[in-house]
Design a protein around this motif. Structure first.
Motif, PDB file in Angstrom:
ATOM      1  N   LEU A  77       0.791  -1.226   0.000  1.00  0.00           N
ATOM      2  CA  LEU A  77       0.000   0.000   0.000  1.00  0.00           C
ATOM      3  C   LEU A  77       0.825   1.278   0.000  1.00  0.00           C
ATOM      4  CD1 LEU A  77      -2.864  -0.926   2.503  1.00  0.00           C
ATOM      5  CD2 LEU A  77      -2.993  -0.773   0.021  1.00  0.00           C
ATOM      6  N   SER A  78       2.029   1.227   0.512  1.00  0.00           N
ATOM      7  CA  SER A  78       2.833   2.438   0.617  1.00  0.00           C
ATOM      8  C   SER A  78       3.248   2.950  -0.759  1.00  0.00           C
ATOM      9  CB  SER A  78       4.092   2.163   1.447  1.00  0.00           C
ATOM     10  OG  SER A  78       4.981   3.262   1.376  1.00  0.00           O
ATOM     11  N   PRO A  79       3.208   4.282  -0.970  1.00  0.00           N
ATOM     12  CA  PRO A  79       3.694   4.836  -2.239  1.00  0.00           C
ATOM     13  C   PRO A  79       5.195   4.653  -2.411  1.00  0.00           C
ATOM     14  CG  PRO A  79       3.215   6.590  -0.668  1.00  0.00           C
ATOM     15  CD  PRO A  79       2.696   5.319  -0.064  1.00  0.00           C
ATOM     16  N   PHE A  80       5.882   4.259  -1.331  1.00  0.00           N
ATOM     17  CA  PHE A  80       7.328   4.055  -1.386  1.00  0.00           C
ATOM     18  C   PHE A  80       7.693   2.574  -1.457  1.00  0.00           C
ATOM     19  CE2 PHE A  80       6.501   7.894   1.183  1.00  0.00           C
ATOM     20  CZ  PHE A  80       7.024   8.832   0.313  1.00  0.00           C
ATOM     21  N   ALA A  81       6.692   1.720  -1.695  1.00  0.00           N
ATOM     22  CA  ALA A  81       6.956   0.286  -1.777  1.00  0.00           C
ATOM     23  C   ALA A  81       7.904  -0.009  -2.928  1.00  0.00           C
ATOM     24  CB  ALA A  81       5.649  -0.480  -1.966  1.00  0.00           C
ATOM     25  N   GLU A  82       8.757  -1.020  -2.719  1.00  0.00           N
ATOM     26  CA  GLU A  82       9.721  -1.379  -3.753  1.00  0.00           C
ATOM     27  C   GLU A  82       9.034  -1.944  -4.984  1.00  0.00           C
ATOM     28  OE1 GLU A  82      12.625  -3.984  -2.137  1.00  0.00           O
ATOM     29  OE2 GLU A  82      13.401  -2.522  -0.702  1.00  0.00           O
ATOM     30  N   ARG A  83       7.911  -2.630  -4.767  1.00  0.00           N
ATOM     31  CA  ARG A  83       7.159  -3.182  -5.880  1.00  0.00           C
ATOM     32  C   ARG A  83       5.883  -2.388  -6.085  1.00  0.00           C
ATOM     33  NH1 ARG A  83       7.040  -9.391  -4.080  1.00  0.00           N
ATOM     34  NH2 ARG A  83       7.318  -8.391  -2.061  1.00  0.00           N
ATOM     35  N   SER A  84       5.428  -2.309  -7.334  1.00  0.00           N
ATOM     36  CA  SER A  84       4.196  -1.584  -7.623  1.00  0.00           C
ATOM     37  C   SER A  84       3.019  -2.298  -6.978  1.00  0.00           C
ATOM     38  CB  SER A  84       3.975  -1.501  -9.140  1.00  0.00           C
ATOM     39  OG  SER A  84       5.036  -0.818  -9.757  1.00  0.00           O
ATOM     40  N   PRO A  85       2.026  -1.542  -6.492  1.00  0.00           N
ATOM     41  CA  PRO A  85       0.857  -2.168  -5.888  1.00  0.00           C
ATOM     42  C   PRO A  85       0.155  -3.081  -6.878  1.00  0.00           C
ATOM     43  CG  PRO A  85       0.886   0.195  -5.476  1.00  0.00           C
ATOM     44  CD  PRO A  85       1.955  -0.084  -6.475  1.00  0.00           C
ATOM     45  N   GLY A  86      -0.324  -4.213  -6.394  1.00  0.00           N
ATOM     46  CA  GLY A  86      -1.049  -5.130  -7.251  1.00  0.00           C
ATOM     47  C   GLY A  86      -2.467  -4.654  -7.471  1.00  0.00           C
ATOM     48  N   GLY A  87      -3.220  -5.437  -8.258  1.00  0.00           N
ATOM     49  CA  GLY A  87      -4.587  -5.055  -8.548  1.00  0.00           C
ATOM     50  C   GLY A  87      -5.445  -4.961  -7.310  1.00  0.00           C
ATOM     51  N   GLU A  88      -5.227  -5.875  -6.348  1.00  0.00           N
ATOM     52  CA  GLU A  88      -6.022  -5.859  -5.125  1.00  0.00           C
ATOM     53  C   GLU A  88      -5.784  -4.577  -4.335  1.00  0.00           C
ATOM     54  OE1 GLU A  88      -3.923  -8.194  -5.973  1.00  0.00           O
ATOM     55  OE2 GLU A  88      -5.037 -10.053  -6.288  1.00  0.00           O
ATOM     56  N   ALA A  89      -4.515  -4.183  -4.211  1.00  0.00           N
ATOM     57  CA  ALA A  89      -4.184  -2.970  -3.466  1.00  0.00           C
ATOM     58  C   ALA A  89      -4.775  -1.738  -4.133  1.00  0.00           C
ATOM     59  CB  ALA A  89      -2.668  -2.828  -3.341  1.00  0.00           C
ATOM     60  N   GLU A  90      -4.737  -1.707  -5.449  1.00  0.00           N
ATOM     61  CA  GLU A  90      -5.277  -0.552  -6.163  1.00  0.00           C
ATOM     62  C   GLU A  90      -6.793  -0.492  -6.026  1.00  0.00           C
ATOM     63  OE1 GLU A  90      -4.964   2.947  -8.548  1.00  0.00           O
ATOM     64  OE2 GLU A  90      -3.724   1.843  -7.125  1.00  0.00           O
ATOM     65  N   ARG A  91      -7.448  -1.637  -6.059  1.00  0.00           N
ATOM     66  CA  ARG A  91      -8.905  -1.651  -5.872  1.00  0.00           C
ATOM     67  C   ARG A  91      -9.270  -1.180  -4.469  1.00  0.00           C
ATOM     68  NH1 ARG A  91      -8.555  -6.306  -9.092  1.00  0.00           N
ATOM     69  NH2 ARG A  91      -8.470  -7.703  -7.291  1.00  0.00           N
TER      70      ARG A  91
END
Length: 213
Positions: A113-127
């Protein structure tokens, strides 16, 4: 052999329940996909047919909790609430529902969820993010001056930053029943509402039409 829809649904349920138990008992980072597979009694490759990553599985649990919180909020919301009161109630309903996931929520925040996460948020997090912000946008829209946009990208970014901060504080709050978090939440929503007021939003207005609040 053809796998029926009922079998798929049951397999998905077993995976979710195994993850729910293991995340609570061992923590998110300490739980491996092998642990989940073994507890659910499925083949190793089967897990990835339902959940591509461990993060997506954790997000499913969190979304499930927040969906319940949205129903709680909708059923208890009052039309005479101020904007900050509505925002407080909205977030607080989520905290109550997220309580079983509190032990590993901070880890999920960092990875999904963090905007500073190393990986891009997945579809679930974006939803999750879009669904939450949609409700916030509706709350703000009821208090916008005539002809003014309900919200802006900056408004939503500020709110989401405050929201993630509250979640991170709550996940590590040692106070009894996380009472300190409620203080932080109250102050954060007051700050956000005051910022909107300074930007021309009339947060002192109340909703007096049940269908529009």
């Amino acid at each position: 052999m053809r796998v029926t829809a009922d079998v798929k649904q049951e397999t998905r349920r077993r995976i979710i329940e195994s993850a729910r138990k293991l995340f609570a008992d061992k923590g998110f980072e300490q739980t491996t996909t092998r642990d989940i597979v073994a507890d659910a009694g499925i083949a190793a490759g089967t897990l990835y047919n339902y959940f591509p990553t461990k993060e997506s599985l954790a997000m499913t649990l969190i979304i499930e909790a927040l969906d319940g919180a949205a129903e709680d909020f909708a059923s208890t919301r009052r039309c005479d609430e101020s904007l900050e009161e509505s925002l407080f109630a909205h977030v607080n309903a989520g905290l109550w529902r997220l309580a079983p996931h509190r032990r590993y929520l901070a880890e999920v925040l960092e990875t999904a969820l963090s905007p500073f996460a190393e990986r891009s948020p997945g579809g679930e997090a974006e939803r999750l993010r879009l669904g939450h912000l949609e409700t916030v946008g509706q709350l703000i829209a009821g208090r916008a001056p005539p002809g003014a946009p309900a919200h802006s990208a900056l408004t939503m970014h500020l709110y989401w930053t405050l929201y993630l901060g509250v979640l991170a504080f709550w996940a590590n709050d040692p106070s009894p029943n996380q009472e300190d978090t409620r203080v932080v939440l109250d102050q954060s929503m007051r700050l956000f509402a005051a910022w909107l007021t300074n930007g021309g939003m009339r947060t002192e207005e109340r909703c007096d039409v049940p269908d529009s609040c």
